[in-house]
Design a protein around this motif. Structure first.
Motif, PDB file in Angstrom:
ATOM      1  N   PHE A 186       0.779  -1.189   0.068  1.00 34.93           N
ATOM      2  CA  PHE A 186       0.073  -0.029  -0.040  1.00 34.93           C
ATOM      3  C   PHE A 186       0.929   1.276  -0.037  1.00 34.93           C
ATOM      4  CE2 PHE A 186      -2.800  -3.408   1.601  1.00 34.93           C
ATOM      5  CZ  PHE A 186      -4.033  -2.793   0.948  1.00 34.93           C
ATOM      6  N   PHE A 187       0.441   2.198  -0.563  1.00 35.42           N
ATOM      7  CA  PHE A 187       1.218   3.621  -0.720  1.00 35.42           C
ATOM      8  C   PHE A 187       0.276   4.902  -0.868  1.00 35.42           C
ATOM      9  CE2 PHE A 187       0.525   2.830  -5.089  1.00 35.42           C
ATOM     10  CZ  PHE A 187       0.397   4.091  -5.696  1.00 35.42           C
ATOM     11  N   SER A 188       0.712   5.764  -0.563  1.00 36.42           N
ATOM     12  CA  SER A 188       0.089   7.105  -0.833  1.00 36.42           C
ATOM     13  C   SER A 188       0.854   7.924  -1.670  1.00 36.42           C
ATOM     14  CB  SER A 188      -0.513   7.850   0.583  1.00 36.42           C
ATOM     15  OG  SER A 188      -1.347   7.137   1.077  1.00 36.42           O
ATOM     16  N   PRO A 189       0.428   8.628  -2.876  1.00 37.63           N
ATOM     17  CA  PRO A 189       1.123   9.598  -3.452  1.00 37.63           C
ATOM     18  C   PRO A 189       1.282  10.915  -2.851  1.00 37.63           C
ATOM     19  CG  PRO A 189      -0.797   8.966  -4.677  1.00 37.63           C
ATOM     20  CD  PRO A 189      -0.952   8.338  -3.519  1.00 37.63           C
ATOM     21  N   SER A 190       2.334  11.595  -3.128  1.00 33.99           N
ATOM     22  CA  SER A 190       2.681  12.951  -2.440  1.00 33.99           C
ATOM     23  C   SER A 190       1.384  13.742  -2.650  1.00 33.99           C
ATOM     24  CB  SER A 190       3.934  13.503  -3.217  1.00 33.99           C
ATOM     25  OG  SER A 190       3.389  13.829  -4.554  1.00 33.99           O
ATOM     26  N   SER A 232      -1.306  13.571  -0.946  1.00 36.45           N
ATOM     27  CA  SER A 232      -2.688  12.632  -0.975  1.00 36.45           C
ATOM     28  C   SER A 232      -2.548  11.850   0.141  1.00 36.45           C
ATOM     29  CB  SER A 232      -2.455  12.167  -2.225  1.00 36.45           C
ATOM     30  OG  SER A 232      -3.881  11.332  -2.226  1.00 36.45           O
ATOM     31  N   THR A 233      -3.746  11.628   0.814  1.00 31.76           N
ATOM     32  CA  THR A 233      -4.085  10.725   1.744  1.00 31.76           C
ATOM     33  C   THR A 233      -4.694   9.471   1.378  1.00 31.76           C
ATOM     34  OG1 THR A 233      -6.257  11.746   2.259  1.00 31.76           O
ATOM     35  CG2 THR A 233      -4.098  12.502   3.612  1.00 31.76           C
ATOM     36  N   ASN A 234      -5.009   9.254   0.008  1.00 32.47           N
ATOM     37  CA  ASN A 234      -5.615   8.173  -0.596  1.00 32.47           C
ATOM     38  C   ASN A 234      -4.536   7.097  -0.349  1.00 32.47           C
ATOM     39  OD1 ASN A 234      -8.060   9.440  -0.962  1.00 32.47           O
ATOM     40  ND2 ASN A 234      -7.623  10.169  -3.009  1.00 32.47           N
ATOM     41  N   ARG A 235      -5.167   5.805  -0.499  1.00 32.20           N
ATOM     42  CA  ARG A 235      -4.223   4.717  -0.420  1.00 32.20           C
ATOM     43  C   ARG A 235      -4.626   3.659  -1.681  1.00 32.20           C
ATOM     44  NH1 ARG A 235       0.041   4.832   2.421  1.00 32.20           N
ATOM     45  NH2 ARG A 235      -0.177   2.633   3.311  1.00 32.20           N
ATOM     46  N   TYR A 236      -3.303   3.326  -2.147  1.00 36.49           N
ATOM     47  CA  TYR A 236      -3.401   2.487  -3.267  1.00 36.49           C
ATOM     48  C   TYR A 236      -2.437   1.223  -3.179  1.00 36.49           C
ATOM     49  CZ  TYR A 236      -5.155   6.866  -5.541  1.00 36.49           C
ATOM     50  OH  TYR A 236      -6.047   7.836  -5.680  1.00 36.49           O
ATOM     51  N   ILE A 237      -2.734  -0.218  -4.034  1.00 33.79           N
ATOM     52  CA  ILE A 237      -1.928  -0.865  -3.770  1.00 33.79           C
ATOM     53  C   ILE A 237      -1.205  -0.905  -5.245  1.00 33.79           C
ATOM     54  CG2 ILE A 237      -1.608  -3.488  -4.855  1.00 33.79           C
ATOM     55  CD1 ILE A 237      -2.316  -3.371  -2.064  1.00 33.79           C
ATOM     56  N   PRO A 265       0.772  14.148 -10.342  1.00 29.79           N
ATOM     57  CA  PRO A 265       1.742  13.346  -9.425  1.00 29.79           C
ATOM     58  C   PRO A 265       1.170  13.040  -8.144  1.00 29.79           C
ATOM     59  CG  PRO A 265       2.621  15.732 -10.148  1.00 29.79           C
ATOM     60  CD  PRO A 265       1.243  15.693 -10.679  1.00 29.79           C
ATOM     61  N   SER A 266       0.050  13.658  -7.963  1.00 28.08           N
ATOM     62  CA  SER A 266      -0.702  13.129  -6.497  1.00 28.08           C
ATOM     63  C   SER A 266      -2.010  12.130  -6.747  1.00 28.08           C
ATOM     64  CB  SER A 266      -1.200  14.385  -5.775  1.00 28.08           C
ATOM     65  OG  SER A 266      -1.967  15.260  -6.298  1.00 28.08           O
ATOM     66  N   ASP A 267      -2.319  11.892  -7.840  1.00 28.04           N
ATOM     67  CA  ASP A 267      -3.580  11.086  -8.257  1.00 28.04           C
ATOM     68  C   ASP A 267      -3.424  10.352  -9.625  1.00 28.04           C
ATOM     69  OD1 ASP A 267      -6.111  10.447  -9.067  1.00 28.04           O
ATOM     70  OD2 ASP A 267      -7.058  12.381  -9.210  1.00 28.04           O
ATOM     71  N   PRO A 268      -3.348   9.045  -9.272  1.00 26.76           N
ATOM     72  CA  PRO A 268      -2.837   7.833 -10.241  1.00 26.76           C
ATOM     73  C   PRO A 268      -3.998   7.547 -11.180  1.00 26.76           C
ATOM     74  CG  PRO A 268      -3.029   6.801  -8.060  1.00 26.76           C
ATOM     75  CD  PRO A 268      -3.149   8.344  -7.838  1.00 26.76           C
ATOM     76  N   SER A 269      -5.295   8.440 -11.084  1.00 27.47           N
ATOM     77  CA  SER A 269      -6.194   7.860 -11.846  1.00 27.47           C
ATOM     78  C   SER A 269      -5.889   8.287 -13.489  1.00 27.47           C
ATOM     79  CB  SER A 269      -7.605   8.564 -11.508  1.00 27.47           C
ATOM     80  OG  SER A 269      -7.343   9.797 -11.565  1.00 27.47           O
ATOM     81  N   PHE A 270      -6.777   7.887 -14.378  1.00 25.32           N
ATOM     82  CA  PHE A 270      -6.645   8.336 -15.799  1.00 25.32           C
ATOM     83  C   PHE A 270      -6.511   9.546 -16.019  1.00 25.32           C
ATOM     84  CE2 PHE A 270      -9.084   4.109 -16.856  1.00 25.32           C
ATOM     85  CZ  PHE A 270      -8.050   3.223 -16.495  1.00 25.32           C
TER      86      PHE A 270
END
Length: 874
Positions: free
Chosen positions: A105-109, A111-116, A233-238
């Motif tokens: 799990f990680f959070s981008p810079s 951002s507090t959202n969590r992703y795999i 850089p803070s949002d990995p969505s499309f």
């Protein structure tokens, strides 16, 4: 008392099981002191029993110690798999056996959202190259990744909602599956057993990166969206960009901006892409190739990777650039990237226009064509392209045949069509017979190519590329009948005779004198006042007499203003073109060094938000620069005038802010040279008739090398109030010092107040200090210009003030880069970090707050104020 201290092996890889630490293990609480002397038989019996207990406790302790050691040895086995019984939870991760890759799990810079995600375990920047739930983030720490009952790999939140799944439609019946992170960085789902079968892998579903041995499959379903970068850089969505193609025949790689092409590679000929200029650093791009699958109607973009380069991979950035990079142990190195120059952008010169990044301007019309919109073309807006001067003659009776003009070493245009089985000679013949054929080219791998639509996205290469044969009417080819030429020459020589010879001699003498005068001017310009030689780029030279006529002998009625360089005059050339003439004053603090610096720097730059240098004049002691004329003068002419400021609505101010930031991005990132301006302020922002901003005055600018981040100077020049703390105090300047100046300018635009003239008596605050004070009080209404704040102001106004405060941070590392601040302004980056206290929040302790050049020893400073004891005007 006996103690056993056990610690788990500290060299272990990350484990899914919690780490244990056992300290001070005490086997018994019975005292080990011997029994007293002269014991009775009962005491002797007790002593024997005590010895037995002690022996049993020792054996028990040894067994417990052995079991604990065995337990800890299992903990020290690095886990690289997820099974139906081992879940991946928050703060846990799995690592590949070679230790190169990690999944967790990680959070981008910011951002507090969590992703795999999967990232490079041994790279300190922790670059994530694959994300599972990129469009469905976790908003807490309850996430889990597991192999579900139906055999799919899933990411779930605390309510057991499925946020992401491998979505396999067919799985082995009742098979036990496990997911393993391989040494290649590939996450693979296997069936159990010694000969486990792979049923799913992350390499088949890349997000924004291609790892070695990755196959990017492009089909009808993902034709334009085979690879999609992060939104920010803070949002990995499309994001807005994507990678794909436009055809399954002679495919080319295209970066899409929505539905519009942003960059293209040119068609694949079986070995290389025909739209790329190959260099020694990336010869033939042997690490990539395209494979066509006729059976299932797909194409595979395969990246094999460079075996000698560590962690080599393709990375697709949120800003629409794609690059091949590798890790050298300290930082990422780039093998290749695109787009790099303005010419790489799709259709930058429009239809029938050709782009050359080494020319100035970069765009030109192909031979036989002229600009479709001459006025826009002169302004540097080339997207309208070019049109034919003379129509083609194909099919016209009595007309002379069309012909072909070779255009050497180019990136072939888009919308290519193919004729199968033709050689180069037949390719030309077929194109000439087809009236709709506008050009053709031939490549041994791709075969015969021709174009029947507008020729767009042509780029000229210094080497490589293909020869494009452009169809032109006979009159544009420059051919003539030799017999007619001979007759004409004979008649002229016979008729004119001696008179022609005399005219020729006079012309020759005048030409030589003109060339000599131009060489003298060049020699004068190539040496500074101390006789030292300086480099001069090609630039048109204007005669002093011509400029004197254009400005009516530099009358005061034509004077536009006065700067550190000298006066600026409006002029009109004989063809009606209006110009601005910048004349070096004898009393100016600037001299040949600043003059030459501006000539060398700005002559190489072409951007709609930079003022265009048309030429220069050097005759006797005169030194002048000739610019395009800006009818609305400079930004400060409007911004700080109580009446004219009313013309600057919020929409116009936002357009000005965005334009300045785009000009800075070009200077720092996109131009052929990396330029640090060093004197960005309102008076150096010129406005055209539509109030479009153009950055001007490059006399103080400096050119940086590609890998250079910072430079030092003992001669600090610029304008007080706009200079960053590290530049004013230490002489250090970089991209971030321009960002600081932009931040001051941005706050001036939002408030309508000039930083140097701002005065808050009761607190001695500068404009930056006052904005910072109101920001902390959450009450920005008093500082916002009432013309844009009433009756209600747009949320973008608060956002721009937020960005302005981020730009004027005291330390360079806290300020955003120019590309990042542009993304912040246009809201590509939604979540902005909180600003810290700016530098220079107290007013200057001096009577002179005008433009200044600092000399002598470094001034004393603190985080809040600067005291300068010696100032001299620029």
């Amino acid at each position: 008392m006996m103690k056993f201290i056990l610690f788990p092996n500290q060299s272990c890889g990350n484990s899914l099981l919690p780490a244990l630490r056992v300290k001070h293990f005490v086997p018994a609480t019975i005292s080990t002191s011997p029994p007293p002397p002269h014991s009775s038989p009962q005491r002797i019996l007790l002593r024997r029993r005590y010895g037995l207990y002690q022996h049993l406790l020792m054996e028990t302790s040894i067994h417990v110690l052995f079991l604990l050691c065995c337990y800890f040895s299992t903990l020290c086995i690095a886990i690289d798999s997820i099974t139906s019984s081992i879940f991946l939870k928050e703060h846990e991760s799995i690592v590949s056996k070679n230790g190169d890759f990690k999944l967790g799990f990680f959070s981008p810079s910011n951002s507090t959202n969590r992703y795999i995600g999967i990232w490079f375990n041994k790279v300190p920047t922790n670059d994530v190259f694959w994300v599972a739930n990129r469009n469905n983030p976790l908003n807490d720490s309850s996430g889990v990744m597991k192999v579900s009952a139906d055999g799919n790999l899933q990411v779930l939140n605390g309510r057991n909602d499925v946020l992401w799944s491998s979505n396999m439609s067919v799985t082995a019946a009742n098979a036990s599956l496990s997911a393993q992170l391989l040494d290649t960085g590939n996450l693979v789902l296997f069936t159990s057993g010694t000969n486990g079968t792979m049923v799913w892998q992350s390499f088949d579903h890349p997000t924004d990166s291609l790892m070695p041995n990755t196959k990017l499959i492009i089909s009808n379903s993902n034709m334009k969206h085979a690879l999609q970068p992060w939104k920010s850089p803070s949002d990995p969505s499309f994001g807005r960009f994507s990678v794909g193609t436009d055809s399954f025949i002679h495919s080319q790689v295209i970066i899409w901006d929505g539905d519009r092409p942003h960059w293209r590679s040119g068609p694949w000929n079986g070995n290389i892409f025909l739209g790329l200029m190959y260099t020694d650093e990336a010869t033939n791009y042997a690490n990539t190739y395209i494979r066509q699958n006729d059976k299932d109607g797909t194409i595979d973009f395969v990246y094999t990777g460079a075996s000698t380069l560590a962690y080599s991979h393709y990375a697709f950035s949120y800003d629409g650039t794609i690059s091949e990079k590798w890790w050298d142990g300290k930082k990422w190195q780039y093998v290749w990237g695109a787009p790099v120059t303005e010419c790489d952008l799709y259709g930058s010169c429009g239809a029938f226009g050709s782009c050359n990044p080494t020319s100035s301007p970069v765009c030109r019309c192909l031979k036989g064509f002229r600009p479709k919109n001459p006025e826009e073309w002169k302004k540097g807006n080339w997207t309208n392209g070019c049109v034919r001067k003379v129509s083609l003659q194909c099919g016209i009776q009595g007309g002379k045949d069309d012909g072909f003009l070779p255009v050497k070493n180019v990136k072939v245009p888009d919308h290519t069509e193919w004729s199968v089985g033709l050689n180069q000679v037949n390719c030309r013949s077929q194109c000439l017979q087809n009236c709709s054929c506008l050009a053709y080219a031939y490549d041994a791998g791709a075969g015969c190519m021709y174009w029947s639509k507008d020729l767009i996205d042509i780029q000229e290469f210094s080497s490589g590329g293909l020869d494009l044969y452009l169809r032109l009417p006979h009159s544009e080819l420059g051919t003539s009948n030799k017999k007619i030429v001979v007759i004409i020459v004979t008649v002229i020589l016979g008729t004119i005779g001696v008179a022609a010879l005399t005219l020729f001699i006079r012309w020759k003498i005048m030409t030589q004198r003109k060339a000599q005068r131009k060489n003298e001017q060049l020699e004068n310009l190539k040496h500074d006042e101390n006789g030292h030689q300086v480099q001069l780029e090609e630039l048109p030279l204007f005669e002093f007499k011509r400029l004197a006529t254009a400005t009516k002998d530099f009358q005061d009625s034509n004077k536009l203003g006065q700067g550190g360089f000298g006066p600026v005059y409006k002029g009109t050339l004989e063809d009606g073109v209006q110009i601005a003439v910048k004349r070096l004053s004898a009393a100016s603090g600037q001299g040949i060094e600043e003059f030459m610096n501006e000539v060398v720097v700005i002559s190489k730059l072409q951007h709609r938000n930079l003022v265009k240098l048309l030429g220069c004049c050097i005759e006797n002691k005169e030194k002048m620069l000739i610019y395009e004329y800006m009818p609305n003068k400079s930004l400060d002419f409007f911004l700080f005038d109580p009446v004219k400021r009313e013309l600057l609505s919020w929409e116009k101010r936002f357009t000005i802010i965005e334009g300045i930031s785009r000009g800075l991005v070009y200077l720092h990132r996109d131009s052929r040279l990396r330029i640090i301006h060093r004197d960005l302020k309102a008076s150096n922002i010129l406005l055209d008739e539509d109030l479009i901003p153009k950055i001007s005055d490059f006399g103080m600018a400096r050119i940086f090398e590609n890998k250079q981040d910072q430079d030092n100077t003992r001669r600090v020049v610029g304008t007080y109030g706009y200079m960053s703390p590290e530049y004013a105090m230490e002489g250090h300047f970089s991209e971030k010092s321009d960002v600081y100046s932009f931040g001051v300018l941005l706050l001036e635009i939002m408030t309508g107040k000039k930083n140097n003239n701002f005065w808050l008596d009761e607190q001695s605050l500068t404009l930056l200090g006052y904005v910072w004070k109101l920001w902390n009080e959450d009450d920005l209404q008093p500082v916002i210009d009432p013309l844009i704040a009433e009756p209600t102001f747009s949320p973008e106004i608060l956002r721009c003030i937020h960005v302005g405060l981020l730009c004027v941070q005291e330390f360079p590392g806290d300020r955003p880069s120019t590309s990042t601040l542009l993304s912040m302004i246009v809201s590509d980056i939604v979540d902005l970090p909180c600003p810290k206290q700016p530098g220079f929040i107290r007013r200057l302790v001096s009577s002179d707050t005008d433009s200044s050049q600092l000399h002598g020893p470094k001034s004393s400073s603190s985080s809040n104020y600067v005291s300068i004891t010696h100032l001299s005007g620029r």
